[in-house]
Design a protein around this motif. Sequence first.
Motif, PDB file in Angstrom:
ATOM      1  N   ASP A   1       9.228  -1.834  -7.121  1.00  0.00           N
ATOM      2  CA  ASP A   1       8.109  -2.682  -6.719  1.00  0.00           C
ATOM      3  C   ASP A   1       6.813  -2.137  -7.290  1.00  0.00           C
ATOM      4  O   ASP A   1       6.725  -0.971  -7.694  1.00  0.00           O
TER       5      ASP A   1
ATOM      6  N   ASP B   1      -2.207  -0.647   3.278  1.00  0.00           N
ATOM      7  CA  ASP B   1      -1.168  -0.013   4.093  1.00  0.00           C
ATOM      8  C   ASP B   1       0.118   0.252   3.320  1.00  0.00           C
ATOM      9  O   ASP B   1       1.067   0.813   3.871  1.00  0.00           O
ATOM     10  N   GLU B   2       0.177  -0.154   2.073  1.00  0.00           N
ATOM     11  CA  GLU B   2       1.384   0.034   1.277  1.00  0.00           C
ATOM     12  C   GLU B   2       1.244   1.256   0.365  1.00  0.00           C
ATOM     13  O   GLU B   2       0.152   1.545  -0.145  1.00  0.00           O
TER      14      GLU B   2
ATOM     15  N   GLN C   1      -1.418   4.527  -3.199  1.00  0.00           N
ATOM     16  CA  GLN C   1      -1.583   3.729  -1.986  1.00  0.00           C
ATOM     17  C   GLN C   1      -2.598   2.629  -2.211  1.00  0.00           C
ATOM     18  O   GLN C   1      -3.617   2.819  -2.856  1.00  0.00           O
TER      19      GLN C   1
ATOM     20  N   ILE D   1       2.374  -2.615  -6.216  1.00  0.00           N
ATOM     21  CA  ILE D   1       1.497  -3.082  -5.147  1.00  0.00           C
ATOM     22  C   ILE D   1       0.267  -3.711  -5.781  1.00  0.00           C
ATOM     23  O   ILE D   1      -0.375  -3.116  -6.647  1.00  0.00           O
TER      24      ILE D   1
ATOM     25  N   ILE E   1       3.587   3.756  -2.663  1.00  0.00           N
ATOM     26  CA  ILE E   1       4.764   4.108  -3.459  1.00  0.00           C
ATOM     27  C   ILE E   1       4.535   5.515  -3.969  1.00  0.00           C
ATOM     28  O   ILE E   1       3.473   5.817  -4.532  1.00  0.00           O
TER      29      ILE E   1
ATOM     30  N   GLY F   1      -2.801  -5.098  -1.937  1.00  0.00           N
ATOM     31  CA  GLY F   1      -2.223  -4.633  -0.689  1.00  0.00           C
ATOM     32  C   GLY F   1      -0.844  -5.163  -0.381  1.00  0.00           C
ATOM     33  O   GLY F   1      -0.317  -4.919   0.713  1.00  0.00           O
ATOM     34  N   THR F   2      -0.212  -5.843  -1.324  1.00  0.00           N
ATOM     35  CA  THR F   2       1.099  -6.452  -1.107  1.00  0.00           C
ATOM     36  C   THR F   2       2.103  -5.932  -2.134  1.00  0.00           C
ATOM     37  O   THR F   2       1.797  -5.835  -3.319  1.00  0.00           O
ATOM     38  N   ARG F   3       3.308  -5.607  -1.674  1.00  0.00           N
ATOM     39  CA  ARG F   3       4.376  -5.190  -2.585  1.00  0.00           C
ATOM     40  C   ARG F   3       4.955  -6.403  -3.288  1.00  0.00           C
ATOM     41  O   ARG F   3       5.240  -7.424  -2.653  1.00  0.00           O
TER      42      ARG F   3
END
Length: 386
Positions: free
Chosen positions: A303, A354-355, A351, A305, A357, A308-310
């Motif tokens: 994935d 809130d996500e 980061q 990001i 990797i 803020g979204t994967r």
Amino acid sequence: MRENNCPPDRWAWVEIDLGAVRSNVRAFKKQLESGVRMMCVVKADAYGHGAVRCADVMSKAGAYSFAVATPSEGVELRKSGIEEPIVVLSEPPISAIPMLIEYDLEPAVYTTEFALAFGEAAADAGTVGKYHMAIDTGMHRIGVTPDDALDFRHAVDFHRGLTCAGVFTHFATAEVPDDWDFRMQCKRFIDTVNALKSAGYETGLIHCDNTPGTILHKGMQFDMCRVGIGLYGLHAAPITASYIDLKPVMAVKARVTRAIEPEVGEGVGYGMTYRIANKGTQIATIPLGYADGLARELSNRMDVIVNGTRCPQVGNICMDQTMFAVPPASANPFAPSTRVDYGDVVTLIGQDDDEAITLDDMAHIRRTINYEVACDFGLRLEKIYV
């Protein structure tokens, strides 16, 4: 989400948090017993993080010395202004000796041929060549065997152009709890050091603990510890995570160079390994690929990001470009929806809201270690220091 701290000629970069480097050095210094010194390992361009900039921070944070893999790496540090001792962790070819002497580098030594050539050249230059005697206690990579240690020193110690600045070994399983091989390596090293001392040979600084060893085996810290991967906020093994608070240093980012909505059924990338299943799916492109360290084996398995979204990476990762999909809201009404635009920042490691990797996440998918992933990203991508 948009950022301005990216290279002007290519929208892909590695972001290095120097404040995190400083914090990690201080965290490891707290792990050291009183009087124990810290050698900071900055080989392979500081594991892809940038040796010159990282070493400067480490020096100011209390590093006693630095370790590199090649003489050229040591020369780079010297030319940048590093004045601390620099140890080359393997014995280079004899042809590198002039470089060692000119830039005051301390090589690992384990053959009499190299040692004597080093001593001769140092004496001719009116100096003394400092070396670290490598002991092979069981890893069988480099070093003098314990049985040959005294004979080795007898063969080289007469030379006025040589002085032993250190004796060391490297542990193969320092992160494995109650490991027989580790205990055997410790015994062999201690016995060899004691034998050298009993025979009247100078040992210089005794060092053997690596990153996990520094944390887990304080009884083997001796005069100095060699800390490597931990300085960059990474653990050599999960077992050390509860012992020390480390801050991630590396993030990998890019910006969207194209975002379109292909028709359902259209394919993406070489081999068309991904096809559009839902109307309204965006396919976005970022300008980095496997030549930048994003391994091709991650294709359709990782994935990214954005905002803020994967989002899933799709299609085969190319040499210089990679695609990812942004599903339409109708594909999953319960998932957060996002649209991407040209120039949006995409996080591959790091980061965003809130996500997150991590390098460990990517290493797990690749079935490798975080060391390799970090080094790979450091090869071509420009580094931005923050």
